[in-house]
Design an enzyme around this catalytic site. Structure first.
Site, PDB file in Angstrom:
ATOM      1  N   THR A  47      37.642  40.345  44.432  1.00 44.41           N
ATOM      2  CA  THR A  47      37.963  40.227  43.007  1.00 44.41           C
ATOM      3  C   THR A  47      36.884  39.368  42.363  1.00 44.41           C
ATOM      4  O   THR A  47      36.192  38.626  43.051  1.00 44.41           O
ATOM      5  CB  THR A  47      39.337  39.576  42.785  1.00 44.41           C
ATOM      6  N   GLU A  65      42.276  45.385  42.697  1.00 47.28           N
ATOM      7  CA  GLU A  65      43.402  45.634  43.602  1.00 47.28           C
ATOM      8  C   GLU A  65      44.047  47.000  43.408  1.00 47.28           C
ATOM      9  O   GLU A  65      44.898  47.403  44.206  1.00 47.28           O
ATOM     10  CB  GLU A  65      44.480  44.547  43.390  1.00 47.28           C
ATOM     11  N   LYS A 108      51.734  29.073  26.159  1.00 48.76           N
ATOM     12  CA  LYS A 108      53.179  28.840  26.179  1.00 48.76           C
ATOM     13  C   LYS A 108      53.517  27.806  25.120  1.00 48.76           C
ATOM     14  O   LYS A 108      53.303  26.622  25.299  1.00 48.76           O
ATOM     15  CB  LYS A 108      53.602  28.385  27.567  1.00 48.76           C
TER      16      LYS A 108
END
Ligand SMILES: Nc1ncnc2c1ncn2[C@@H]1O[C@H](COP(=O)(O)OP(=O)(O)OP(=O)(O)O)[C@@H](O)[C@H]1O
Ligand SMILES: Nc1ncnc2c1ncn2[C@@H]1O[C@H](COP(=O)(O)OP(=O)(O)OP(=O)(O)O)[C@@H](O)[C@H]1O
Ligand SMILES: [Mg+2]
Ligand SMILES: [Mg+2]
Lengths: 545, 545
Positions: free
Chosen positions: A185, A333, A442
């Site tokens: 990755t 992936e 958040k």
């Protein structure tokens, strides 16, 4: 009771054999690191790939051994794709854009036995060679005349090594679940981890890439592969092109707008795949040369993935180039086809504004990729286009875990792979990426999508690039900071940017601050490196605190 | 070393789940044997197929048990495709056009446990029921109102049996090599033999059917499936349509030109597949209604296979319908994709006359089907477009032998299946069928292609259909006899036909005689039944003897 059909393993070698048999004279055009344009054919690539297989045998490579590449898109890399995997070894495509310390980590972790590299990377190879514990041979992918003068042990020359081999080789037959290639990755969110593809997963993915509902790869196309062959198998297109004998155009390291434009025009490219950053470079070139009419290219479609497609990019391709945009979402992936943004027949009747909204979604599900979005407890959320959750995927070309069990066992109880992305899915099965779970802001128990804010900011004409990160906030936990790169020669103020956003996003999403920078840090595959950006703005104090 | 990708079996149930999830509202339109047009959706078919699975369980069907169908193309048959195979049983599609004695032979040979049938076949079922040794339940695929009044034990009504079931069912997971369906060859050359497909072979074939280089099945199309679902899985299109959520139009028994034309027009069909005989019926209807303009249909492509496409048919579709012809060669034993006649990019530059010649070839190789032509000793012959030999094929969707080992072991030493067809292959990999090995006329050590002679004869405007068979000859071993059906209302003499041929074929190919008949015998799938024709002309004495 078993069926009575022939039990033939799905092997990558069958692709190059097919291409060489049924499309022997179809061209493979490469612009090489050495500078010039090289022309061969599918039969030529088959012959070279068999020479590669013989050379590997000579170098003592065993089935399952990893063979590293540090290389651009070219016929040589293509021959390695088929020669290495076809002979039963594992093609490990190393991403040369990673930091040098990541590269030696990866090569050592993979235990590469040989390393093929383009001359562009000679200095890099010289630097890391002493650190590489397993590499027994270094092969410079060039001719004798261009051999780099570097101090590397066991340095071989491609043309001499490969050119000396016979082009006769009988591909071995083996279990289709055998490992075929390895790709780490890109390291946007942590240390790179290896995804180990199999012949089976690759072949099934390749078949799906032919579908008109995905990339529709066919012999009618001329495909320019801008997406690098060192990352996620160049979205599988080298295999798909072989499966149907497509003419391939491989730009090597020449990814600047002028080079891409010229090669597209000269080779009559009809379809091209790449990440948004390379398209930005192409647009930059077109902007700098107002006399050009990109419609002259005859480009019919572009495949874009790896990062979100902005509205500006979509409209520019449609209007200025006359090309359809096919967005995809995927990951190393997922081989990487995950979802693809092909419209449904029923969308034909929609007004333009509605249509654009759908086109900008990452795409809808394709057979072979089961999707679900789940909350923090793993409970499935509804597909209403509003509820967002962690995206989990399952299917025959999706990883079950990382090489050498890095990261432990990763699948959820139902066998799905958690992507680390947060998304909504609408009733038609179109997925829209909200954010990476690690990048989402958040704020007071609610989530703000950094991607949405970035897209809104980038629709301002003076904004070249934008990134949003969360900054710690005593009351709200986190609040968004917008970091902006201005277009060359353009001016825009903090207040103008915020006013522009005000009309486009919910009030409580509005960034608490705007910072202007000369450039943003990017990953090896052209993504904004938010870890680095957060590092950079660690000390930033929001005016709202 | 094995790869680390998810090890998910390729199962047919995943197709209907995909269609129901991502294309729930896409229509499946059936014109039923009862006469009316019925509309459902992919979600509807999924629900029905789960009801089928529950019903089979209730009837005691075990994994691997054969479930027979005697049915036209309809949503019910489609639900059986997924419900039977999906639940682990084997769908045995019986060809209702076979002779009754072949049908009871097949059902007994397959050991079908239940038999689903359309009401059209009620008289047939009543007749053969006493001969069927294994069938425990007969299910008429209709509602209570249309139940046939026949004397058959354990007769059930579809709507009652299926309608009473829950549409909740969890598809089982099992080995992808498990048998999924069974189809007997059509009996043109001998007693029907069973081809036992697996989930794996079906899924790989389905993926390839999406490729633009084959049939390019996509969600953009509306496909009218004229090729029967009782033969070679309707060329795999029911599966492919589910894989990408295509709208399907299923004409049931209504295959006359008027019905096909009206349904095509009403449902805006863009692509349709069928054998030449059904297209002849469509042409007949158009001829009888000179006011019609077939371009109004908006038909874009037709897929034709099972028998050779004549030049007249090709040109009519291109000119009168504005539709592209995609010819394919295949067999029950090849799932059936063998070769497909998609032009290559380089052909674009050819003059029309050259192009037509290529278009009339059966097609070029697709990935997954290895081809070779061999002589009597099994030695491979060159691909020069001239040398002809026995065609052998190999690949993951090609049979390795027949059900219950009928015919013994059939593969050659290299694992290829001998097709019984004789062909040439040109340097571009385009295959041209010369003939069936059994139909080729052996004249003085050389072969004469009955297909070529037939095509040449059919290009005469007064010839509706033509067949050529070999008649024993003392000097030449065999010489061709041409059997002709005249077009209604047209006249043509033996001499005129021969003169027409003289300009088109080699002199020594000219038939020794011409016979005129009212009609030709056909097989269940619309092919000329040459065994029967040879029988008919057994006593024929050639004037050249
Ligand atoms: N069309 C798209 N729109 C938005 N984001 C996308 C799109 N396609 C891919 N991505 C992002 O890219 C990710 C996959 O990227 P890749 O596998 O190349 O490495 P990476 O995730 O950047 O690296 P690492 O996993 O090491 O952090 C996805 O998880 C998603 O976040
Ligand atoms: N495009 C085509 N042109 C000419 N012939 C074709 C074409 N496609 C198929 N055929 C013929 O059809 C045959 C396959 O037909 P099928 O499997 O339906 O049963 P059959 O061969 O007629 O029956 P049996 O095997 O019982 O004799 C091929 O072997 C070939 O002879
Ligand atoms: Mg990632
Ligand atoms: Mg046959």
């Amino acid at each position: 009771m078993l069926g009575l059909m022939q039990d033939r393993p799905l092997l990558i070698s069958s692709l190059i054999e097919h291409a060489a048999t049924f499309h022997p004279a179809t061209e493979i055009v490469s612009r090489l690191p050495e500078g010039h344009v090289h022309r061969t054919t599918w039969r030529g690539v088959r012959d070279t790939s068999k020479q590669v297989a013989n050379a590997l045998k000579g170098l003592g490579i065993q089935p399952g051994d990893r063979v590293g590449t540090l290389a651009w898109n070219s016929y040589r890399h293509l021959a390695l794709y088929f020669g290495v995997s076809g002979s039963g070894a594992v093609l490990h495509t190393v991403n040369p854009r990673l930091f040098p310390e990541q590269i030696d980590y990866i090569v050592n972790h993979a235990e590469d036995q040989v390393l093929f590299f383009d001359i562009t990377f000679a200095p890099l190879v010289e630097k890391i060679a002493p650190l590489l514990k397993t590499v027994k041979h270094f092969i410079a992918m060039t001719d004798r005349a261009h051999m780099p003068a570097i101090n590397v042990p066991n340095l071989l020359c491609w043309d001499e090594l490969i050119g000396a081999q016979s082009n006769q080789f009988t591909w071995p037959e083996f279990d289709e679940r055998t490992a075929s290639s390895l790709c780490y990755t890109s390291g946007t969110t942590g240390n790179p981890k290896g995804v180990l593809y199999s012949h089976r997963s690759t072949m099934l993915h390749t078949l799906m890439e032919l579908a008109p509902d995905t990339f529709g790869v066919s012999s009618e196309e001329t495909i320019m592969l801008i997406v690098p062959m060192f990352h996620a198998n160049a979205w599988g297109t080298p295999y798909a092109a072989a499966m149907v004998g497509t003419k391939l155009v491989l730009p090597g390291p020449h990814l600047d707008g002028a080079s891409v434009y010229a090669l597209m025009r000269d080779e009559r490219v009809t379809f091209s795949q790449g990440v948004p950053t390379v398209w930005m470079m192409l647009f930059g070139y077109v902007d700098a040369n107002p006399g050009l009419d990109p419609k002259e290219l005859g480009l019919k479609r572009v495949g874009i993935g790896g990062a979100a497609v902005s509205r500006a990019m979509l409209e520019r391709f449609e209007n200025q180039f006359g090309a359809e945009v096919v967005q995809g979402w995927g990951m190393t992936e997922t081989s990487p086809i995950g979802v693809i943004s092909k419209l449904l027949k029923k969308h034909a009747a929609l007004p333009e504004e509605e249509l654009v909204k759908i086109k900008l979604k990452q795409g809808r599900g394709v057979w072979g990729v089961d999707l679900k979005i789940v909350d923090e407890e793993g409970k499935s959320l509804p597909w209403d286009g509003v509820a967002y959750g962690h995206l989990h995927v399952r299917g025959p070309w999706i990883t079950s875990g990382y090489f050498k069990s890095e990261g432990g066992s990763v699948l959820d109880a139902e066998g799905y792979f958690p992507t680390g992305d947060v998304a909504t899915i609408d009733p038609d099965g179109f997925l829209q990426l909200v954010d990476r779970a690690k990048d989402v802001i958040k704020s007071g128990g609610e989530w703000i999508s950094s991607i949405d804010l970035e897209n809104a900011a980038m629709s301002h004409p003076a904004v070249a690039e934008a990134a949003v990160i969360g900054i710690a906030h005593p009351k709200w936990q986190e609040r968004p900071l917008l970091v902006v790169v201005k277009r060359p020669g353009q001016e825009v103020t903090r207040e103008q940017v915020l006013a522009h956003l005000e009309a486009r996003v919910a009030k409580w999403w509005l960034p608490d601050d705007v910072a202007f920078v000369a450039e943003l840090p990017h990953t090896a595959t052209g993504k904004i490196l938010k870890t680095k950006l957060r590092e950079q703005f660690k000390q930033h104090v929001l005016p709202t605190i």
